[in-house]
Design a protein around this motif. Structure first.
Motif, PDB file in Angstrom:
ATOM      1  N   ILE A 219       1.141  -1.249   0.512  1.00  0.00           N
ATOM      2  CA  ILE A 219       0.098   0.308  -0.208  1.00  0.00           C
ATOM      3  C   ILE A 219       0.659   1.162   0.045  1.00  0.00           C
ATOM      4  O   ILE A 219       1.814   1.046   0.776  1.00  0.00           O
ATOM      5  CB  ILE A 219      -1.073   0.237   1.029  1.00  0.00           C
ATOM      6  N   LEU A 220       0.528   2.098  -0.799  1.00  0.00           N
ATOM      7  CA  LEU A 220       1.256   3.594  -0.833  1.00  0.00           C
ATOM      8  C   LEU A 220       0.431   4.579  -0.693  1.00  0.00           C
ATOM      9  O   LEU A 220      -0.474   5.039  -0.916  1.00  0.00           O
ATOM     10  CB  LEU A 220       1.784   3.467  -2.320  1.00  0.00           C
ATOM     11  N   VAL A 221       1.438   5.870   0.590  1.00  0.00           N
ATOM     12  CA  VAL A 221       0.354   6.955   0.465  1.00  0.00           C
ATOM     13  C   VAL A 221       1.337   7.937  -0.172  1.00  0.00           C
ATOM     14  O   VAL A 221       2.516   7.834  -0.611  1.00  0.00           O
ATOM     15  CB  VAL A 221       0.490   6.874   1.913  1.00  0.00           C
ATOM     16  N   ASP A 222       0.672   9.242  -0.538  1.00  0.00           N
ATOM     17  CA  ASP A 222       1.800  10.145  -1.480  1.00  0.00           C
ATOM     18  C   ASP A 222       0.282  11.095  -1.703  1.00  0.00           C
ATOM     19  O   ASP A 222      -0.595  10.836  -1.949  1.00  0.00           O
ATOM     20  CB  ASP A 222       2.534   9.547  -2.687  1.00  0.00           C
ATOM     21  N   MET A 223       0.911  12.369  -0.932  1.00  0.00           N
ATOM     22  CA  MET A 223       0.180  14.057  -1.145  1.00  0.00           C
ATOM     23  C   MET A 223      -0.814  13.482  -0.561  1.00  0.00           C
ATOM     24  O   MET A 223      -2.297  13.233  -1.469  1.00  0.00           O
ATOM     25  CB  MET A 223      -0.223  13.967  -2.814  1.00  0.00           C
ATOM     26  N   ILE A 224      -1.028  12.987   0.731  1.00  0.00           N
ATOM     27  CA  ILE A 224      -2.506  12.955   1.364  1.00  0.00           C
ATOM     28  C   ILE A 224      -2.864  13.988   2.726  1.00  0.00           C
ATOM     29  O   ILE A 224      -3.789  13.842   2.649  1.00  0.00           O
ATOM     30  CB  ILE A 224      -2.324  12.068   1.611  1.00  0.00           C
ATOM     31  N   ALA A 225      -2.393  15.096   2.067  1.00  0.00           N
ATOM     32  CA  ALA A 225      -2.611  15.834   3.231  1.00  0.00           C
ATOM     33  C   ALA A 225      -2.967  17.444   2.493  1.00  0.00           C
ATOM     34  O   ALA A 225      -3.497  18.268   3.356  1.00  0.00           O
ATOM     35  CB  ALA A 225      -1.679  16.576   3.769  1.00  0.00           C
ATOM     36  N   GLU A 226      -3.913  17.106   1.309  1.00  0.00           N
ATOM     37  CA  GLU A 226      -4.086  18.932   1.358  1.00  0.00           C
ATOM     38  C   GLU A 226      -5.869  19.103   1.841  1.00  0.00           C
ATOM     39  O   GLU A 226      -7.077  18.018   1.728  1.00  0.00           O
ATOM     40  CB  GLU A 226      -4.361  18.559  -0.402  1.00  0.00           C
ATOM     41  N   ARG A 227      -5.990  20.109   1.380  1.00  0.00           N
ATOM     42  CA  ARG A 227      -7.601  20.591   2.573  1.00  0.00           C
ATOM     43  C   ARG A 227      -8.589  19.481   1.436  1.00  0.00           C
ATOM     44  O   ARG A 227      -9.066  19.591   2.783  1.00  0.00           O
ATOM     45  CB  ARG A 227      -7.360  22.208   2.524  1.00  0.00           C
ATOM     46  N   ASN A 228      -8.717  19.916   0.786  1.00  0.00           N
ATOM     47  CA  ASN A 228      -9.747  19.106   0.098  1.00  0.00           C
ATOM     48  C   ASN A 228      -9.573  18.025  -0.898  1.00  0.00           C
ATOM     49  O   ASN A 228      -9.462  18.252  -1.795  1.00  0.00           O
ATOM     50  CB  ASN A 228     -10.481  19.986  -0.710  1.00  0.00           C
ATOM     51  N   ALA A 229      -8.706  17.204  -0.189  1.00  0.00           N
ATOM     52  CA  ALA A 229      -7.968  15.826  -1.265  1.00  0.00           C
ATOM     53  C   ALA A 229      -9.073  15.459  -1.182  1.00  0.00           C
ATOM     54  O   ALA A 229     -10.451  15.105  -0.815  1.00  0.00           O
ATOM     55  CB  ALA A 229      -7.382  15.299  -0.078  1.00  0.00           C
ATOM     56  N   ARG A 230      -8.959  14.173  -2.382  1.00  0.00           N
ATOM     57  CA  ARG A 230     -10.287  13.146  -2.776  1.00  0.00           C
ATOM     58  C   ARG A 230      -9.496  11.978  -3.275  1.00  0.00           C
ATOM     59  O   ARG A 230      -8.446  12.175  -4.779  1.00  0.00           O
ATOM     60  CB  ARG A 230     -10.609  13.861  -4.528  1.00  0.00           C
ATOM     61  N   PHE A 231      -9.182  11.162  -2.649  1.00  0.00           N
ATOM     62  CA  PHE A 231      -8.469  10.132  -3.138  1.00  0.00           C
ATOM     63  C   PHE A 231      -9.352   9.071  -4.354  1.00  0.00           C
ATOM     64  O   PHE A 231      -9.816   8.335  -4.128  1.00  0.00           O
ATOM     65  CB  PHE A 231      -7.442   8.987  -1.849  1.00  0.00           C
ATOM     66  N   GLN A 232      -8.708   9.112  -5.525  1.00  0.00           N
ATOM     67  CA  GLN A 232      -9.505   8.545  -6.134  1.00  0.00           C
ATOM     68  C   GLN A 232      -9.264   6.780  -6.710  1.00  0.00           C
ATOM     69  O   GLN A 232      -7.753   6.922  -5.545  1.00  0.00           O
ATOM     70  CB  GLN A 232      -9.650   9.334  -7.977  1.00  0.00           C
ATOM     71  N   ARG A 233      -9.785   6.306  -6.881  1.00  0.00           N
ATOM     72  CA  ARG A 233      -9.627   4.767  -6.957  1.00  0.00           C
ATOM     73  C   ARG A 233      -7.955   4.615  -8.336  1.00  0.00           C
ATOM     74  O   ARG A 233      -8.032   4.774  -9.266  1.00  0.00           O
ATOM     75  CB  ARG A 233      -9.933   3.813  -7.445  1.00  0.00           C
ATOM     76  N   GLU A 234      -6.579   4.114  -8.149  1.00  0.00           N
ATOM     77  CA  GLU A 234      -5.982   4.643  -9.295  1.00  0.00           C
ATOM     78  C   GLU A 234      -6.214   3.307  -9.966  1.00  0.00           C
ATOM     79  O   GLU A 234      -6.682   1.869  -9.131  1.00  0.00           O
ATOM     80  CB  GLU A 234      -4.195   4.711  -8.714  1.00  0.00           C
ATOM     81  N   ALA A 235      -6.201   3.684 -11.553  1.00  0.00           N
ATOM     82  CA  ALA A 235      -6.664   2.252 -12.150  1.00  0.00           C
ATOM     83  C   ALA A 235      -5.484   1.328 -12.409  1.00  0.00           C
ATOM     84  O   ALA A 235      -6.472   0.068 -12.706  1.00  0.00           O
ATOM     85  CB  ALA A 235      -7.112   3.136 -13.880  1.00  0.00           C
ATOM     86  N   SER A 236      -4.532   1.441 -12.609  1.00  0.00           N
ATOM     87  CA  SER A 236      -3.703   0.004 -12.333  1.00  0.00           C
ATOM     88  C   SER A 236      -3.714  -0.503 -11.289  1.00  0.00           C
ATOM     89  O   SER A 236      -2.824  -1.692 -10.841  1.00  0.00           O
ATOM     90  CB  SER A 236      -2.212   0.488 -12.836  1.00  0.00           C
ATOM     91  N   SER A 237      -3.607   0.206 -10.203  1.00  0.00           N
ATOM     92  CA  SER A 237      -4.076  -0.964  -8.244  1.00  0.00           C
ATOM     93  C   SER A 237      -4.838  -2.429  -9.006  1.00  0.00           C
ATOM     94  O   SER A 237      -6.255  -2.454  -9.400  1.00  0.00           O
ATOM     95  CB  SER A 237      -4.006   0.563  -7.390  1.00  0.00           C
ATOM     96  N   THR A 238      -4.481  -3.267  -7.304  1.00  0.00           N
ATOM     97  CA  THR A 238      -5.182  -4.160  -7.682  1.00  0.00           C
ATOM     98  C   THR A 238      -5.960  -3.794  -7.157  1.00  0.00           C
ATOM     99  O   THR A 238      -6.460  -3.256  -5.830  1.00  0.00           O
ATOM    100  CB  THR A 238      -4.495  -5.658  -6.665  1.00  0.00           C
TER     101      THR A 238
END
Length: 331
Positions: A219-238
């Motif tokens: 599991i990778l986390v990256d750029m996770i602190a922006e005030r209005n963050a939206r973590f979309q599902r990365e297309a190639s991830s399992t």
């Protein structure tokens, strides 16, 4: 963080109200997942919850060191800080060091590794990068891009160290994620990419020592602190790994941060996917203002653009998801 694909138009500003935060422990209990303690003293009641205030304090410290490109004095200071914090938890930090050619010459890089032993040696990796992209034209402190993931993992280590676990959990801070050239795929080194140096080295080392097959999920986390963050599902991830993580986010009340839409993003998880390891990337690459002012890879990637809430959302979500990932892997 540099990418082959960057959106040029930001989606409508995200301002959904945040649901009340349930504890990760409650989420696990609701879903019916439980494991016997690793040691008699290790009970779920005793395990601390993720504390975004602590993660934020680590983030402030890292940003204060200034730009942290691979091979710089500032990244050495950052390493020393991370190691000191981890050791204060009673944990051991392993340095995975190597020297590699880059478009700017030979550079020494160091991945940091912390292992939390489980009943079995099979591993679940929790990872992020802590370097910043080198820029000569402006001062780039990478508060979100490199700082948020590096700080987050420090707090996650504190939270996970005494939790019951079947698998061995391994936290990894990758060095050299950023490209030395201006663009993600602008340069190569004898056919190798000018990016993701640390994750590619980790995978190569695991192949060489025969331990790659023991990595069951990453599991990778990256750029996770922006005030209005939206973590979309990365297309190639399992897919199964994404399903568990994004469903866990809903269970603990953080659905607003984890929409079900998908987007392709190249990142440190690619080396693991290419090696056949299930992997997922939690990242918000839409890092600019509602008026189109870019923060990503600019001098504006500073603490005032960030907030504790998304750090809390990711922390709660991963703490809740880990037992479910273990359950899936044991089926």
């Amino acid at each position: 963080m540099t990418r082959a694909l960057v959106r040029l138009v930001r989606l409508a500003p995200f301002a959904a109200a945040k649901a009340p935060v349930a504890t990760a422990l409650a989420a696990v209990a609701v879903l019916g997942v439980a494991f016997a303690p690793v040691r008699a003293a290790d009970t779920p009641q005793a395990a601390p919850a993720f504390d975004s205030a602590r993660a934020w304090a680590h983030l402030e410290k890292m940003v204060a060191f200034g730009p942290r490109p691979a091979g710089s004095p500032a990244i050495e200071q950052t390493r020393d800080y991370i190691k000191a914090q981890i050791e204060s938890f009673g944990l051991k930090v392993e340095e995975q060091a190597w020297t590699t050619p880059t478009p700017q010459g030979q550079v020494r890089m160091v991945n940091l590794v912390v292992r939390l032993a489980g009943r079995r040696p099979d591993r679940i990796l929790l990872t992020g990068h802590y370097d910043t992209k080198p820029f000569k034209a402006f001062r780039f402190v990478g508060a979100n891009d490199g700082g948020s993931s590096g700080a987050f993992l420090v707090e996650l280590a504190r939270v996970l160290k005494d939790r019951p676990r079947e698998f061995t959990w391994e936290l990894v801070w990758f060095d050299g994620e950023e490209a030395f050239c201006t663009n993600w795929d602008e340069c190569t080194n004898n056919g190798s990419p000018d990016n993701t140096y640390g994750s590619r080295h980790y995978v190569d080392a695991a192949r060489a020592d025969g331990s790659l097959s023991s990595i069951k999920a990453m599991i990778l986390v990256d750029m996770i602190a922006e005030r209005n963050a939206r973590f979309q599902r990365e297309a190639s991830s399992t897919k199964w790994l994404k399903d568990i993580i994004w469903n866990a986010a809903r269970t603990v009340g953080h659905a607003s941060y984890f929409p079900m839409s998908e987007t392709p993003i190249e990142d440190d998880h690619y080396a693991f996917l290419e090696a056949g390891v299930p992997a997922a990337d939690i990242i918000d690459l839409e890092y600019w203002s509602s008026t189109g002012q870019m923060y990503w890879h600019t001098a504006l990637d500073t603490l005032d653009k960030l907030d504790r809430e998304p750090l809390q959302a990711v922390g709660d979500t991963l703490v809740a998801a880990l037992p479910l990932i273990e359950k899936h892997l044991m089926q």
